[in-house]
Design a protein around this motif. Structure first.
Motif, PDB file in Angstrom:
ATOM      1  N   ARG A  79      -1.648  40.618  60.728  1.00  0.00           N
ATOM      2  CA  ARG A  79      -0.890  41.704  61.350  1.00  0.00           C
ATOM      3  C   ARG A  79      -1.360  43.093  60.920  1.00  0.00           C
ATOM      4  NH1 ARG A  79       2.900  37.579  60.675  1.00  0.00           N
ATOM      5  NH2 ARG A  79       3.896  37.012  62.639  1.00  0.00           N
ATOM      6  N   HIS A  80      -2.203  43.157  59.918  1.00  0.00           N
ATOM      7  CA  HIS A  80      -2.630  44.465  59.424  1.00  0.00           C
ATOM      8  C   HIS A  80      -3.532  45.129  60.461  1.00  0.00           C
ATOM      9  CE1 HIS A  80      -4.281  47.590  56.889  1.00  0.00           C
ATOM     10  NE2 HIS A  80      -3.356  47.291  55.980  1.00  0.00           N
ATOM     11  N   ALA A  81      -3.194  46.345  60.815  1.00  0.00           N
ATOM     12  CA  ALA A  81      -3.899  47.056  61.892  1.00  0.00           C
ATOM     13  C   ALA A  81      -5.387  47.255  61.600  1.00  0.00           C
ATOM     14  CB  ALA A  81      -3.243  48.408  62.137  1.00  0.00           C
ATOM     15  N   ARG A  82      -5.789  47.245  60.335  1.00  0.00           N
ATOM     16  CA  ARG A  82      -7.191  47.485  59.984  1.00  0.00           C
ATOM     17  C   ARG A  82      -8.005  46.204  59.864  1.00  0.00           C
ATOM     18  NH1 ARG A  82      -7.561  51.867  55.416  1.00  0.00           N
ATOM     19  NH2 ARG A  82      -9.723  51.682  56.022  1.00  0.00           N
ATOM     20  N   SER A  83      -7.396  45.052  60.089  1.00  0.00           N
ATOM     21  CA  SER A  83      -8.153  43.801  59.996  1.00  0.00           C
ATOM     22  C   SER A  83      -9.043  43.640  61.221  1.00  0.00           C
ATOM     23  CB  SER A  83      -7.215  42.604  59.870  1.00  0.00           C
ATOM     24  OG  SER A  83      -6.569  42.350  61.094  1.00  0.00           O
ATOM     25  N   ARG A  84     -10.088  42.847  61.072  1.00  0.00           N
ATOM     26  CA  ARG A  84     -10.999  42.573  62.191  1.00  0.00           C
ATOM     27  C   ARG A  84     -10.253  41.876  63.330  1.00  0.00           C
ATOM     28  NH1 ARG A  84     -16.569  42.418  61.014  1.00  0.00           N
ATOM     29  NH2 ARG A  84     -16.823  40.765  62.522  1.00  0.00           N
ATOM     30  N   VAL A  85      -9.271  41.065  62.970  1.00  0.00           N
ATOM     31  CA  VAL A  85      -8.499  40.328  63.977  1.00  0.00           C
ATOM     32  C   VAL A  85      -7.825  41.300  64.931  1.00  0.00           C
ATOM     33  CG1 VAL A  85      -6.558  38.750  64.340  1.00  0.00           C
ATOM     34  CG2 VAL A  85      -8.115  38.372  62.423  1.00  0.00           C
ATOM     35  N   CYS A  86      -7.231  42.349  64.381  1.00  0.00           N
ATOM     36  CA  CYS A  86      -6.529  43.333  65.222  1.00  0.00           C
ATOM     37  C   CYS A  86      -7.486  44.328  65.868  1.00  0.00           C
ATOM     38  CB  CYS A  86      -5.495  44.080  64.382  1.00  0.00           C
ATOM     39  SG  CYS A  86      -4.176  43.024  63.766  1.00  0.00           S
ATOM     40  N   GLN A  87      -8.504  44.791  65.129  1.00  0.00           N
ATOM     41  CA  GLN A  87      -9.376  45.841  65.633  1.00  0.00           C
ATOM     42  C   GLN A  87     -10.427  45.358  66.620  1.00  0.00           C
ATOM     43  OE1 GLN A  87     -11.144  48.233  62.596  1.00  0.00           O
ATOM     44  NE2 GLN A  87      -9.243  49.292  62.135  1.00  0.00           N
ATOM     45  N   ILE A  88     -10.984  44.197  66.402  1.00  0.00           N
ATOM     46  CA  ILE A  88     -12.081  43.747  67.260  1.00  0.00           C
ATOM     47  C   ILE A  88     -11.629  42.674  68.251  1.00  0.00           C
ATOM     48  CG2 ILE A  88     -14.327  42.575  67.284  1.00  0.00           C
ATOM     49  CD1 ILE A  88     -14.983  43.958  64.664  1.00  0.00           C
ATOM     50  N   ALA A  89     -10.938  41.648  67.757  1.00  0.00           N
ATOM     51  CA  ALA A  89     -10.568  40.526  68.620  1.00  0.00           C
ATOM     52  C   ALA A  89      -9.249  40.744  69.352  1.00  0.00           C
ATOM     53  CB  ALA A  89     -10.489  39.241  67.795  1.00  0.00           C
ATOM     54  N   HIS A  90      -8.463  41.710  68.908  1.00  0.00           N
ATOM     55  CA  HIS A  90      -7.160  42.009  69.508  1.00  0.00           C
ATOM     56  C   HIS A  90      -6.275  40.762  69.545  1.00  0.00           C
ATOM     57  CE1 HIS A  90      -8.927  45.847  70.442  1.00  0.00           C
ATOM     58  NE2 HIS A  90      -9.906  45.243  71.083  1.00  0.00           N
ATOM     59  N   LEU A  91      -6.248  40.022  68.417  1.00  0.00           N
ATOM     60  CA  LEU A  91      -5.438  38.810  68.299  1.00  0.00           C
ATOM     61  C   LEU A  91      -4.365  38.960  67.221  1.00  0.00           C
ATOM     62  CD1 LEU A  91      -8.299  36.127  68.497  1.00  0.00           C
ATOM     63  CD2 LEU A  91      -6.652  36.716  70.283  1.00  0.00           C
ATOM     64  N   GLY A  92      -4.044  40.192  66.871  1.00  0.00           N
ATOM     65  CA  GLY A  92      -3.059  40.445  65.827  1.00  0.00           C
ATOM     66  C   GLY A  92      -1.727  39.792  66.128  1.00  0.00           C
ATOM     67  N   GLY A  93      -1.126  39.173  65.109  1.00  0.00           N
ATOM     68  CA  GLY A  93       0.184  38.548  65.240  1.00  0.00           C
ATOM     69  C   GLY A  93       0.176  37.178  65.884  1.00  0.00           C
ATOM     70  N   GLN A  94      -0.981  36.707  66.339  1.00  0.00           N
ATOM     71  CA  GLN A  94      -1.057  35.406  66.998  1.00  0.00           C
ATOM     72  C   GLN A  94      -1.488  34.330  66.002  1.00  0.00           C
ATOM     73  OE1 GLN A  94      -2.980  35.438  70.855  1.00  0.00           O
ATOM     74  NE2 GLN A  94      -2.870  37.676  70.888  1.00  0.00           N
ATOM     75  N   ALA A  95      -1.078  33.100  66.252  1.00  0.00           N
ATOM     76  CA  ALA A  95      -1.457  31.980  65.389  1.00  0.00           C
ATOM     77  C   ALA A  95      -2.931  31.649  65.621  1.00  0.00           C
ATOM     78  CB  ALA A  95      -0.587  30.765  65.695  1.00  0.00           C
ATOM     79  N   LEU A  96      -3.717  31.724  64.548  1.00  0.00           N
ATOM     80  CA  LEU A  96      -5.157  31.467  64.629  1.00  0.00           C
ATOM     81  C   LEU A  96      -5.539  30.348  63.658  1.00  0.00           C
ATOM     82  CD1 LEU A  96      -6.469  35.148  64.514  1.00  0.00           C
ATOM     83  CD2 LEU A  96      -5.918  33.782  66.537  1.00  0.00           C
ATOM     84  N   HIS A  97      -6.559  29.586  64.042  1.00  0.00           N
ATOM     85  CA  HIS A  97      -7.092  28.571  63.134  1.00  0.00           C
ATOM     86  C   HIS A  97      -7.528  29.262  61.840  1.00  0.00           C
ATOM     87  CE1 HIS A  97      -7.331  24.842  65.448  1.00  0.00           C
ATOM     88  NE2 HIS A  97      -7.594  25.595  66.508  1.00  0.00           N
ATOM     89  N   PRO A  98      -7.150  28.723  60.675  1.00  0.00           N
ATOM     90  CA  PRO A  98      -7.592  29.313  59.408  1.00  0.00           C
ATOM     91  C   PRO A  98      -9.002  28.834  59.047  1.00  0.00           C
ATOM     92  CG  PRO A  98      -6.095  27.505  58.973  1.00  0.00           C
ATOM     93  CD  PRO A  98      -6.176  27.652  60.474  1.00  0.00           C
ATOM     94  N   THR A  99      -9.989  29.239  59.838  1.00  0.00           N
ATOM     95  CA  THR A  99     -11.355  28.742  59.650  1.00  0.00           C
ATOM     96  C   THR A  99     -11.932  29.026  58.264  1.00  0.00           C
ATOM     97  OG1 THR A  99     -12.181  30.685  60.849  1.00  0.00           O
ATOM     98  CG2 THR A  99     -11.988  28.626  62.085  1.00  0.00           C
TER      99      THR A  99
END
Length: 183
Positions: free
Chosen positions: A39-59
């Protein structure tokens, strides 16, 4: 070479801790009860993939588990006196298999796809082939008796490994550089 291959999975597993926390090397969408949320706005998940707050595989967690298993297998090969080529080849084979499977669950949009496999999966295929060739080479087992391995060398190596882990995995709290803070 055998020593490096025995150490590599443990080093990779340690490095993946930061990936797990920061959202680097993140997975694709999964079921709510099976995933990790960033959920952190500065993470790659939120900034690049736009998947913030969604359940993702913990690869990264998958990678950590795989690397621990690989590390145990390689340590066993070393202890039973397997030839260095078998140890190094086994590392390449096992790590490429683990990475190939892990990549199937990745969700990073910037990874290029060729055919039905992404670039990292194609690299895994090549590394698997290299490892297969390496295991066929004849070589002597590592000479643990005359390796110069002493308790002070092991202690120093562990201390240096911890220092590198801290340097590579801990951020300064006031850092404002892009992707620099743990999330």
């Amino acid at each position: 070479m055998a020593a490096l291959c025995v150490a590599a999975p443990w080093i990779q597993a340690t490095g993946r801790l930061r990936c797990l926390v920061q959202g680097r090397c993140h997975g694709s969408k999964t079921q709510e009860n099976m995933g990790i949320h960033y959920r952190h706005a500065r993470s790659r998940v939120c900034q690049i993939a736009h998947l913030g707050g969604q359940a993702l595989h913990p690869t990264p967690l998958y990678s950590i588990i795989g690397n621990i298993l690989i590390g145990l297998v390689l340590l066993r090969l070393l202890l039973i006196g397997a030839p260095w080529s078998a140890i190094a080849g086994s590392y390449l084979i096992l790590s490429s298999l683990a990475r190939f499977v892990e990549e199937a669950y990745r969700g990073e949009p910037q990874t290029p796809v060729f055919g039905t496999l992404n670039l990292c999966q194609w690299v895994s295929v090549a590394i698997f082939a290299l490892g297969s060739v390496l295991t066929m080479l004849q070589s002597a087992p590592p000479d643990m008796q005359n390796s110069g391995l002493t308790m002070s060398l092991v202690s120093g190596s562990i201390a240096l490994g911890l220092l590198v882990t801290i340097a590579m995995g801990v951020d300064w709290p006031k850092s404002n550089r892009r992707f620099s803070r743990l999330t």
